[in-house]
Design a protein around this motif. Structure first.
Motif, PDB file in Angstrom:
ATOM      1  N   LEU A  64      -1.259  -5.716  -3.805  1.00 25.97           N
ATOM      2  CA  LEU A  64      -0.294  -5.075  -2.911  1.00 25.97           C
ATOM      3  C   LEU A  64      -0.453  -3.557  -2.942  1.00 25.97           C
ATOM      4  CD1 LEU A  64       2.870  -7.240  -3.646  1.00 25.97           C
ATOM      5  CD2 LEU A  64       1.585  -7.161  -1.485  1.00 25.97           C
ATOM      6  N   GLN A  65      -0.650  -3.018  -4.121  1.00 23.75           N
ATOM      7  CA  GLN A  65      -0.838  -1.574  -4.256  1.00 23.75           C
ATOM      8  C   GLN A  65      -2.083  -1.114  -3.498  1.00 23.75           C
ATOM      9  OE1 GLN A  65      -1.575  -0.180  -8.272  1.00 23.75           O
ATOM     10  NE2 GLN A  65      -0.568   1.769  -7.836  1.00 23.75           N
ATOM     11  N   GLN A  66      -3.174  -1.851  -3.628  1.00 16.96           N
ATOM     12  CA  GLN A  66      -4.416  -1.489  -2.927  1.00 16.96           C
ATOM     13  C   GLN A  66      -4.256  -1.615  -1.418  1.00 16.96           C
ATOM     14  OE1 GLN A  66      -7.430  -3.924  -4.761  1.00 16.96           O
ATOM     15  NE2 GLN A  66      -7.552  -2.630  -6.574  1.00 16.96           N
ATOM     16  N   LEU A  67      -3.572  -2.657  -0.952  1.00 14.88           N
ATOM     17  CA  LEU A  67      -3.337  -2.818   0.483  1.00 14.88           C
ATOM     18  C   LEU A  67      -2.472  -1.682   1.021  1.00 14.88           C
ATOM     19  CD1 LEU A  67      -2.836  -6.680   0.600  1.00 14.88           C
ATOM     20  CD2 LEU A  67      -4.691  -5.398   1.683  1.00 14.88           C
ATOM     21  N   LEU A  72      -2.602  -0.860   4.992  1.00 13.09           N
ATOM     22  CA  LEU A  72      -2.483  -2.176   5.609  1.00 13.09           C
ATOM     23  C   LEU A  72      -1.098  -2.777   5.448  1.00 13.09           C
ATOM     24  CD1 LEU A  72      -5.961  -3.726   4.782  1.00 13.09           C
ATOM     25  CD2 LEU A  72      -5.187  -2.667   6.897  1.00 13.09           C
ATOM     26  N   LEU A  73      -0.323  -2.268   4.514  1.00  8.15           N
ATOM     27  CA  LEU A  73       1.051  -2.727   4.413  1.00  8.15           C
ATOM     28  C   LEU A  73       1.954  -1.586   3.999  1.00  8.15           C
ATOM     29  CD1 LEU A  73       1.972  -3.204   1.231  1.00  8.15           C
ATOM     30  CD2 LEU A  73       0.650  -5.253   1.492  1.00  8.15           C
ATOM     31  N   THR A  86      10.558  -4.955  -0.110  1.00  9.83           N
ATOM     32  CA  THR A  86       9.915  -5.817   0.883  1.00  9.83           C
ATOM     33  C   THR A  86       8.595  -5.205   1.300  1.00  9.83           C
ATOM     34  OG1 THR A  86      11.145  -4.762   2.673  1.00  9.83           O
ATOM     35  CG2 THR A  86      12.050  -6.817   1.801  1.00  9.83           C
ATOM     36  N   TYR A  87       7.694  -6.084   1.682  1.00 11.72           N
ATOM     37  CA  TYR A  87       6.368  -5.687   2.140  1.00 11.72           C
ATOM     38  C   TYR A  87       6.193  -6.152   3.576  1.00 11.72           C
ATOM     39  CZ  TYR A  87       5.601  -4.931  -2.804  1.00 11.72           C
ATOM     40  OH  TYR A  87       5.712  -4.475  -4.088  1.00 11.72           O
ATOM     41  N   THR A  88       5.689  -5.264   4.411  1.00 13.18           N
ATOM     42  CA  THR A  88       5.419  -5.608   5.806  1.00 13.18           C
ATOM     43  C   THR A  88       4.047  -5.069   6.183  1.00 13.18           C
ATOM     44  OG1 THR A  88       6.542  -3.591   6.530  1.00 13.18           O
ATOM     45  CG2 THR A  88       7.825  -5.621   6.578  1.00 13.18           C
ATOM     46  N   LEU A  89       3.448  -5.688   7.174  1.00  9.99           N
ATOM     47  CA  LEU A  89       2.160  -5.234   7.668  1.00  9.99           C
ATOM     48  C   LEU A  89       2.332  -3.981   8.519  1.00  9.99           C
ATOM     49  CD1 LEU A  89       0.537  -8.575   8.799  1.00  9.99           C
ATOM     50  CD2 LEU A  89       0.123  -7.314   6.695  1.00  9.99           C
ATOM     51  N   THR A  90       1.338  -3.133   8.484  1.00 13.12           N
ATOM     52  CA  THR A  90       1.314  -1.986   9.379  1.00 13.12           C
ATOM     53  C   THR A  90       0.647  -2.409  10.685  1.00 13.12           C
ATOM     54  OG1 THR A  90      -0.860  -1.257   8.602  1.00 13.12           O
ATOM     55  CG2 THR A  90       1.080  -0.371   7.438  1.00 13.12           C
ATOM     56  N   ASP A  91       0.793  -1.585  11.709  1.00 12.99           N
ATOM     57  CA  ASP A  91       0.110  -1.871  12.975  1.00 12.99           C
ATOM     58  C   ASP A  91      -1.399  -1.923  12.762  1.00 12.99           C
ATOM     59  OD1 ASP A  91       2.488  -1.998  14.355  1.00 12.99           O
ATOM     60  OD2 ASP A  91       2.414   0.090  15.010  1.00 12.99           O
ATOM     61  N   HIS A  92      -1.887  -1.060  11.882  1.00 10.25           N
ATOM     62  CA  HIS A  92      -3.323  -1.026  11.571  1.00 10.25           C
ATOM     63  C   HIS A  92      -3.799  -2.370  11.015  1.00 10.25           C
ATOM     64  CE1 HIS A  92      -7.161   0.612  10.404  1.00 10.25           C
ATOM     65  NE2 HIS A  92      -6.913   0.498   9.127  1.00 10.25           N
ATOM     66  N   ALA A  93      -2.948  -3.009  10.209  1.00 13.00           N
ATOM     67  CA  ALA A  93      -3.314  -4.287   9.593  1.00 13.00           C
ATOM     68  C   ALA A  93      -3.476  -5.397  10.610  1.00 13.00           C
ATOM     69  CB  ALA A  93      -2.275  -4.691   8.555  1.00 13.00           C
ATOM     70  N   THR A  94      -2.758  -5.309  11.730  1.00 12.60           N
ATOM     71  CA  THR A  94      -2.849  -6.375  12.726  1.00 12.60           C
ATOM     72  C   THR A  94      -4.253  -6.476  13.320  1.00 12.60           C
ATOM     73  OG1 THR A  94      -2.045  -4.938  14.494  1.00 12.60           O
ATOM     74  CG2 THR A  94      -0.400  -6.235  13.304  1.00 12.60           C
ATOM     75  N   GLU A  95      -5.050  -5.425  13.175  1.00 11.46           N
ATOM     76  CA  GLU A  95      -6.432  -5.477  13.658  1.00 11.46           C
ATOM     77  C   GLU A  95      -7.295  -6.419  12.838  1.00 11.46           C
ATOM     78  OE1 GLU A  95      -8.199  -1.643  14.545  1.00 11.46           O
ATOM     79  OE2 GLU A  95      -6.191  -0.791  14.759  1.00 11.46           O
ATOM     80  N   THR A  96      -6.836  -6.798  11.661  1.00 15.64           N
ATOM     81  CA  THR A  96      -7.593  -7.745  10.836  1.00 15.64           C
ATOM     82  C   THR A  96      -7.329  -9.196  11.232  1.00 15.64           C
ATOM     83  OG1 THR A  96      -5.914  -7.903   9.092  1.00 15.64           O
ATOM     84  CG2 THR A  96      -7.572  -6.157   8.859  1.00 15.64           C
ATOM     85  N   LEU A  97      -6.319  -9.422  12.056  1.00 12.19           N
ATOM     86  CA  LEU A  97      -5.962 -10.792  12.437  1.00 12.19           C
ATOM     87  C   LEU A  97      -7.126 -11.582  13.040  1.00 12.19           C
ATOM     88  CD1 LEU A  97      -3.777 -12.930  12.487  1.00 12.19           C
ATOM     89  CD2 LEU A  97      -2.967 -11.984  14.645  1.00 12.19           C
ATOM     90  N   PRO A  98      -7.890 -11.033  14.004  1.00 11.64           N
ATOM     91  CA  PRO A  98      -9.024 -11.801  14.541  1.00 11.64           C
ATOM     92  C   PRO A  98     -10.074 -12.123  13.466  1.00 11.64           C
ATOM     93  CG  PRO A  98      -8.542  -9.924  15.952  1.00 11.64           C
ATOM     94  CD  PRO A  98      -7.696  -9.773  14.725  1.00 11.64           C
ATOM     95  N   VAL A  99     -10.243 -11.219  12.516  1.00  7.88           N
ATOM     96  CA  VAL A  99     -11.203 -11.454  11.430  1.00  7.88           C
ATOM     97  C   VAL A  99     -10.724 -12.618  10.562  1.00  7.88           C
ATOM     98  CG1 VAL A  99     -12.270 -10.443   9.373  1.00  7.88           C
ATOM     99  CG2 VAL A  99     -11.920  -9.040  11.419  1.00  7.88           C
TER     100      VAL A  99
END
Length: 119
Positions: A64-67, A72-73, A86-99
């Motif tokens: 979590l710390q690295q993400l 990414l979060l 609480t942990y949430t995804l950033t908008d930047h992280a959503t780019e990993t969804l297709p991967v």
């Protein structure tokens, strides 16, 4: 149009970008954590630990710390009693969804291939 070789600048840039992406998502749990947050939205530490079965608290904390360090979060400390995080995804992280989806599809096909070979 010039032919790209492994030694050309665009090819080197792409290789470095690939290495960055692999480094960013490497490890047994980072993609699993990202997927949990995609599916469930904001989650607390304990919820993530229960959802990502088999992960230890120490490893989850490190991942979590690295993400978070890699944008990414987002870690949010909630002013509740007791204090919750609480942990949430950033908008930047959503780019990993297709991967992640591509990896899941490949994994399903690969399992089917291996299973058919041994049956």
């Amino acid at each position: 149009m010039a032919k790209l070789t492994c030694e050309s600048t665009p090819a080197i840039d792409r290789q470095l970008a690939l290495m960055d992406a692999i480094e960013l998502l490497s490890g047994k749990w980072k993609i699993v954590i990202l997927r949990c947050l995609y599916l469930n939205g904001a989650m607390r530490f304990k919820d993530l630990q229960e959802t990502a079965k088999g992960i230890t608290p120490k490893v989850l904390s490190k991942e979590l710390q690295q993400l978070e360090e890699n944008l990414l979060l987002t870690r949010t400390v909630n002013n509740t009693k007791p204090i919750t995080v609480t942990y949430t995804l950033t908008d930047h992280a959503t780019e990993t969804l297709p991967v992640i989806h591509a990896l899941i599809e490949f994994g399903l096909k690969h399992r089917k291939q291996i299973k058919s070979k041994w049956l």
